[in-house]
Design an enzyme around this catalytic site. Structure first.
Site, PDB file in Angstrom:
ATOM      1  N   CYS A  28     -94.119  -5.938 -66.427  1.00 10.57           N
ATOM      2  CA  CYS A  28     -93.373  -4.800 -66.692  1.00 10.57           C
ATOM      3  C   CYS A  28     -91.890  -4.880 -66.605  1.00 10.57           C
ATOM      4  CB  CYS A  28     -94.231  -3.500 -66.177  1.00 10.57           C
ATOM      5  SG  CYS A  28     -95.831  -3.236 -66.805  1.00 10.57           S
ATOM      6  N   GLY A  55     -92.096  -7.054 -70.984  1.00 10.39           N
ATOM      7  CA  GLY A  55     -93.358  -6.464 -71.444  1.00 10.39           C
ATOM      8  C   GLY A  55     -93.236  -6.352 -72.907  1.00 10.39           C
ATOM      9  N   ASN A 130     -94.108  -1.238 -62.240  1.00 13.57           N
ATOM     10  CA  ASN A 130     -93.955  -2.839 -62.204  1.00 13.57           C
ATOM     11  C   ASN A 130     -94.660  -3.462 -61.199  1.00 13.57           C
ATOM     12  OD1 ASN A 130     -91.471  -5.266 -62.139  1.00 13.57           O
ATOM     13  ND2 ASN A 130     -93.517  -5.360 -62.997  1.00 13.57           N
ATOM     14  N   GLY A 131     -95.635  -4.301 -61.398  1.00  7.14           N
ATOM     15  CA  GLY A 131     -96.633  -4.690 -60.173  1.00  7.14           C
ATOM     16  C   GLY A 131     -98.059  -4.693 -60.525  1.00  7.14           C
ATOM     17  N   CYS A 259     -91.306 -12.602 -55.208  1.00  8.98           N
ATOM     18  CA  CYS A 259     -92.048 -13.512 -55.905  1.00  8.98           C
ATOM     19  C   CYS A 259     -91.285 -14.667 -56.275  1.00  8.98           C
ATOM     20  CB  CYS A 259     -92.482 -12.542 -57.183  1.00  8.98           C
ATOM     21  SG  CYS A 259     -93.225 -13.886 -58.466  1.00  8.98           S
ATOM     22  N   TYR A 265     -89.591 -18.404 -63.842  1.00  2.84           N
ATOM     23  CA  TYR A 265     -89.925 -18.252 -65.200  1.00  2.84           C
ATOM     24  C   TYR A 265     -89.675 -16.672 -65.615  1.00  2.84           C
ATOM     25  CZ  TYR A 265     -92.942 -17.299 -69.265  1.00  2.84           C
ATOM     26  OH  TYR A 265     -93.350 -16.799 -70.365  1.00  2.84           O
ATOM     27  N   ASP A 369     -91.236 -24.833 -67.472  1.00  2.00           N
ATOM     28  CA  ASP A 369     -91.084 -24.405 -66.185  1.00  2.00           C
ATOM     29  C   ASP A 369     -92.547 -24.458 -65.499  1.00  2.00           C
ATOM     30  OD1 ASP A 369     -92.953 -21.682 -67.270  1.00  2.00           O
ATOM     31  OD2 ASP A 369     -91.455 -22.166 -68.528  1.00  2.00           O
ATOM     32  N   CYS A 456     -93.102 -14.746 -51.793  1.00  2.00           N
ATOM     33  CA  CYS A 456     -94.427 -15.058 -51.937  1.00  2.00           C
ATOM     34  C   CYS A 456     -94.734 -16.257 -52.857  1.00  2.00           C
ATOM     35  CB  CYS A 456     -94.893 -13.819 -52.926  1.00  2.00           C
ATOM     36  SG  CYS A 456     -96.749 -14.209 -53.477  1.00  2.00           S
ATOM     37  N   CYS A 459     -99.253 -18.252 -55.596  1.00  2.00           N
ATOM     38  CA  CYS A 459     -99.929 -19.119 -56.763  1.00  2.00           C
ATOM     39  C   CYS A 459     -99.679 -20.626 -56.614  1.00  2.00           C
ATOM     40  CB  CYS A 459     -99.288 -18.571 -58.076  1.00  2.00           C
ATOM     41  SG  CYS A 459     -97.590 -18.570 -58.113  1.00  2.00           S
TER      42      CYS A 459
END
Ligand code: SF4
Length: 486
Positions: A28, A55, A130-131, A259, A265, A369, A456, A459
């Site tokens: 978002c 978004g 957003n999140g 993040c 990306y 990416d 973070c 991933c």
């Protein structure tokens, strides 16, 4: 309050096969403005236009003239949702805007934002988020409602808690929200913005030259309305903006973990974060990738758009020519046309087409990416071979994605992530490339201005900075299921 009915509807789940071609999905974009005497709705519209990449499912604007809040939201792109007439009807002194890709809750008009709630004091609030929250079940129990969309829950919690002021409600409620949240929220007179203690998603403050303040997910939205960047909303901070200016309160001690994938990306190349442009960071990723993965080749080919800046860096470092050999159809994205089987079979060709004169007979370094499920990369390699590529060497500007994101990026489940169970050689074999190399985690972090512990990276390494309820149980179960089936 006026909320306009939707003008279009379709089952967007039908489009998953096509959407997968994009890899990870942005979540978002948010924007807020306090600028009495200025056309706040139109400025918000242009800001959302600059944030459209975050978004594309729905968009909305809430405006207040000091007495009541009016919301206009709908499914579709920003320029599909708003017209000159609808913007002209949104008159006021302050506004918030939102563009959405659903990571929780279905893709529907009801879930589009801003979300409006009436408060016990007789007023209202409008919220854009957003999140992603990871404790929605617990929050829903508190409200005695069914767990669902996290942004709706957040708006309801704040409305439920408003007695003295919305600012007080935020300071009381925000510590109970667990997850990633960069939020803009307004009542009739004030604009508020707050960010989770980890500051996972960006949120920045700007000053308008004619007076007034804005907050936005990315600097591109500040630039387009002519605002000058002032500073970030700090992790764990709520800012309140009204006729007395901007004031700040801290609701939780900061433990920043921005993040890492925003750098790879998500953010626009012209976004600046912590003093560095994303474009510059991506060039550095490409340079580092070239140092880590030399190969004899003829040209460097970017996969548009996110691979473009990294490919330029790779070419500069390796001394190989940069060649634009893949053309992106900019107008393929979320669509209201139901995809037929024939369209699905076209796969990546709907989005990208190779330039035969550039590719034929050449050894290619192809820079992208990330790899999520691997299907897109596999189709890409096959397509390049179809037009005569002699060799295809795939270079990825991030490490393998091994774990899902719970903080607002829609990547895939762990069982779908090709990097969760296969090693690099097995992935190369699946994709059909002559060679495959991922950028190391150290190399990626070095391209950003952030320290390792201030990012973070979950991933890529499974170390979740915000505990995710059930994550370890899920992990054991999914890995067990995977080994059973393979
Ligand atoms: S898990 Fe990945 S995508 Fe999600 S917030 Fe962390 S680094 Fe970003």
């Amino acid at each position: 309050m006026a909320q306009h009915p939707p003008t279009d509807s379709c089952d967007l789940d039908e489009l998953d096969d096509l959407d997968e071609l994009d890899g990870p999905h942005e979540e978002c974009g948010v924007f807020g403005i306090y600028a009495p005497g200025q056309d706040v709705a139109t400025l918000t519209y242009f800001a959302l236009y600059a944030l459209q990449h975050r978004g594309q499912e729905s968009a909305g604007i809430a405006v207040s003239d000091g007495r009541r809040i009016v919301v206009h939201k709908d499914m579709g792109l920003v320029n599909q949702v708003f017209t000159e007439t609808s913007l002209a009807a949104l008159q006021g002194d302050l506004a918030i805007g939102h563009c959405r890709y659903s990571t929780t809750g279905s893709s529907s008009w009801a879930n589009a934002q801003p979300q409006y709630r009436e408060t016990p004091t007789g007023g209202g609030l409008a919220l854009g988020h957003n999140g992603n929250l990871v404790n929605t079940a617990e929050l829903a129990r508190r409200l005695e409602v069914a767990a669902g969309n996290d942004s709706l829950l957040m708006a309801s919690l704040l409305a439920w808690d408003v007695d003295l002021s919305l600012e007080e409600a935020i300071v009381r409620t925000a510590p109970d929200l667990i997850g990633a949240f960069s939020v803009v929220v307004m009542d009739e007179q004030r604009l508020h913005a707050f960010r989770d203690p980890n500051g996972v998603r960006p949120l920045q403050i700007g000053r308008l030259p004619a007076g007034g303040w804005v907050v936005a997910s990315e600097t591109a939205a500040l630039d387009i309305v002519g605002a000058v960047y002032v500073r970030d909303v700090l992790p764990g901070e709520v800012v309140t903006i009204d006729g007395n200016g901007l004031r700040s309160r801290i609701f939780a001690a900061p433990t920043p973990t921005f993040c890492l994938f925003e750098w790879v990306y998500l953010a626009r190349p012209d976004h600046r974060q912590d003093g560095r442009s994303v474009l510059y960071a991506r060039r550095e990723m490409g340079r580092q990738l070239a140092r880590e993965s030399h190969v004899e080749a003829d040209i460097v080919l970017p996969v548009p758009e996110a691979g473009r800046d990294a490919a330029a860096g790779y070419a500069a470092e390796s001394g190989l020519p940069f060649a634009d050999g893949l053309v992106k159809n900019r107008y393929v994205g979320r669509t209201f046309i139901q995809p037929t089987q024939t369209l699905r079979q076209l796969g990546i060709k709907l989005k990208l087409s190779p330039v035969r004169e550039v590719v034929e007979g050449r050894r290619l370094v192809v820079v992208d990416d990330s790899i999520v499920r691997g299907n897109t990369s596999r189709q890409l390699v096959a397509m390049l071979r179809e037009v005569g590529a002699r060799e295809v060497h795939l270079r990825i500007t991030s490490p393998p994605i091994t774990d899902p994101c719970y903080y607002g990026i829609d990547m895939a489940t762990r069982a779908e992530l090709i990097g969760a169970d296969l090693d690099v050689e097995a992935i190369r074999d699946f994709i059909g490339a002559d060679s495959l190399h991922y950028l190391s985690l150290d190399g990626l972090i070095a391209a950003t201005p952030n320290e390792r512990d201030a990012l973070c990276r979950a991933c890529f390494d499974g170390q979740y900075p915000i505990p995710v309820p059930g994550e370890h149980e899920n992990l054991a179960q999914i890995r067990f299921d995977f080994s059973e089936s393979s």
